[in-house]
Design an enzyme around this catalytic site. Sequence first.
Site, PDB file in Angstrom:
ATOM      1  N   LYS A 141      12.566   0.645   7.067  1.00  0.00           N
ATOM      2  CA  LYS A 141      12.253  -0.750   7.410  1.00  0.00           C
ATOM      3  C   LYS A 141      12.136  -1.601   6.151  1.00  0.00           C
ATOM      4  CE  LYS A 141       9.371  -1.648  10.772  1.00  0.00           C
ATOM      5  NZ  LYS A 141       8.145  -1.856  11.583  1.00  0.00           N
ATOM      6  N   GLU A 196      10.688   9.000  -0.158  1.00  0.00           N
ATOM      7  CA  GLU A 196      11.587  10.134   0.109  1.00  0.00           C
ATOM      8  C   GLU A 196      12.944   9.659   0.578  1.00  0.00           C
ATOM      9  OE1 GLU A 196       7.439  11.400   1.773  1.00  0.00           O
ATOM     10  OE2 GLU A 196       8.635   9.565   1.591  1.00  0.00           O
ATOM     11  N   GLU A 224       0.078  11.786  15.404  1.00  0.00           N
ATOM     12  CA  GLU A 224      -0.054  10.645  14.507  1.00  0.00           C
ATOM     13  C   GLU A 224      -0.716   9.475  15.231  1.00  0.00           C
ATOM     14  OE1 GLU A 224       2.814   9.743  11.069  1.00  0.00           O
ATOM     15  OE2 GLU A 224       3.368   8.245  12.557  1.00  0.00           O
ATOM     16  N   LYS A 236       0.093   9.915   0.141  1.00  0.00           N
ATOM     17  CA  LYS A 236       1.183   9.179  -0.523  1.00  0.00           C
ATOM     18  C   LYS A 236       0.714   8.581  -1.846  1.00  0.00           C
ATOM     19  CE  LYS A 236       3.944   7.458   3.385  1.00  0.00           C
ATOM     20  NZ  LYS A 236       4.370   6.195   4.037  1.00  0.00           N
ATOM     21  N   GLY A 289       7.119   3.396  13.831  1.00  0.00           N
ATOM     22  CA  GLY A 289       8.135   4.373  13.436  1.00  0.00           C
ATOM     23  C   GLY A 289       8.346   5.469  14.464  1.00  0.00           C
TER      24      GLY A 289
END
Length: 568
Positions: free
Chosen positions: A213, A219, A360, A516, A273
């Site tokens: 997006k 990654e 998630e 992250k 997502g």
Amino acid sequence: MASSALICETDAWKDLRAHVDDIKKTHLRELMSDAKRCQSMMIEFDGLLLDYSRQCATVDTFNKLNKLAEEAHLKEKINLMFNGERINSTENRSVLHVALRAPRGSVINSDGKNVVPDVWQVLDKIKEFSERVRSGAWVGATGKALTNVIAIGIGGSFLGPLFVHTALQTDPEAAQLASGRKLHFLANVDPIDVARNLTGLNPETTLVVVVSKTFTTAETMLNARTIREWISAALGPQAVAKHMVAVSTNLTLVEKFGIDPNNAFAFWDWVGGRYSVCSAVGVLPLSLQYGFAVVEKFLKGASSIDQHFHSVPFEKNLPVLLGLLSVWNVSFLGYPARAILPYSQALEKLAPHIQQVSMESNGKGVSIDGVPLPYETGEIDFGEPGTNGQHSFYQLIHQGRVIPCDFIGVVRSQQPVYLKGELVSNHDELMSNFFAQPDALAYGKTPEQLLKENVPSNLITHKTFSGNRPSLSLLLPSLNAYNIGQLLAIYEHRVAVEGFVWGINSFDQWGVELGKSLATQVRKQLHASRKKGERIEGFNFSTAALLTRYLEASKDILKEDCTVLPKM
């Protein structure tokens, strides 16, 4: 609308808590002997049949669960989602994956604007582009047809499209339309995944779809730069524009990367997502492989469940029933896991996709208002197609921990096999297990039955099955694009129902951010140590020791700054 009070403080929740003792006194053998109860727990919709009679629940349980749904304002929350309200409050976004498969001409508003025309503008663009590629009107830099597609993405940009692709591969209609074409998914930043995807591919006949997006996902963009180098090394940098397209909203970075912004396909902030398979994220690569007409059937299947979920009363509503059962099993009976068991090899990637959609979404420790929860939310999802799973983890399900199971069966096989002289067909053999396993879990086998079978006394306890292990069965008429869309939407909405009842935000995912950010610090240290010889600083003893070992053991791998691509 809804108060900030936790759902566990309501009378409906407390009533269900008190009801648990009654249920634990009742075995499924007894519940299954009530034909009227069983009949009331079988629901049909649009060719689908749901049987949830093997749940540890009575009609009274469902009356109490419906009261809990009322206390949780479930209907209002569903309406808010479909009306485009910003129910993802921590990110101030609407949640409108239902708009991605809404029929042309529908009205679904976000911030006062009907988003359906925007969706169909992108779908029409995908249809036109995919038809040009498939027909050979769009060719690569050397004039050859592009028959191989690599879709680069991770998480929701990978798991959902992979599930649908795997399910369609053996559908006769889809397989015929995909003849001579190959679709690959590159997700892991591990160079082994790159090597496996590139093996046997010719850059002259390969089209790459980069899905990000923001066009900043670490990654995905490193993999994209790697594949760009593979194309440039073989065909020259100018070939990138003919061999790479994007699914993104950041046209500036798309163009900077070397992709023509006209070949970028949009999606929106109101698409999460893990809910994006029905957007360009999934529709573009799947249309390139199977043709837009097949993918449109998939979207229509999902839309049929959307309309059902939005309009049908709760007692006949598939996602609502499944969601309430999950809340019952997790929060009241104390079963934290769920096994997803499709009796179809074509659905082998269903469980990995639902793992993300469910875990998630509902792996949260605070309410939507930020209040720490005194109860657990979410489920540990796992699964494997039958009968493979039976020879793997079913031992634990039958005689170890209690794990509620979703059995998913298909009436007509995509690829039937009949052997002359065999007692049953291959699919009948498979489905014999689909029908038998839920009963084995529900009824079990008693010591008395074993004694009648003359089982040696020293083996009685080993061969006893306690039973009373809940499951449900979902029977699909077939497994074509339409049915696959139905199955996807059922699980998406089931997850939403659970989150709405628990009072959490099922549409953000802050839990993926900390790792992250820490990885960014490590990345900077690796660069500084390799390129400048700097000491490792700012890490705890354990991490510093591991980094030191890694750097020392790998210092001879790359001695100079140059490009190295996989050798497979």
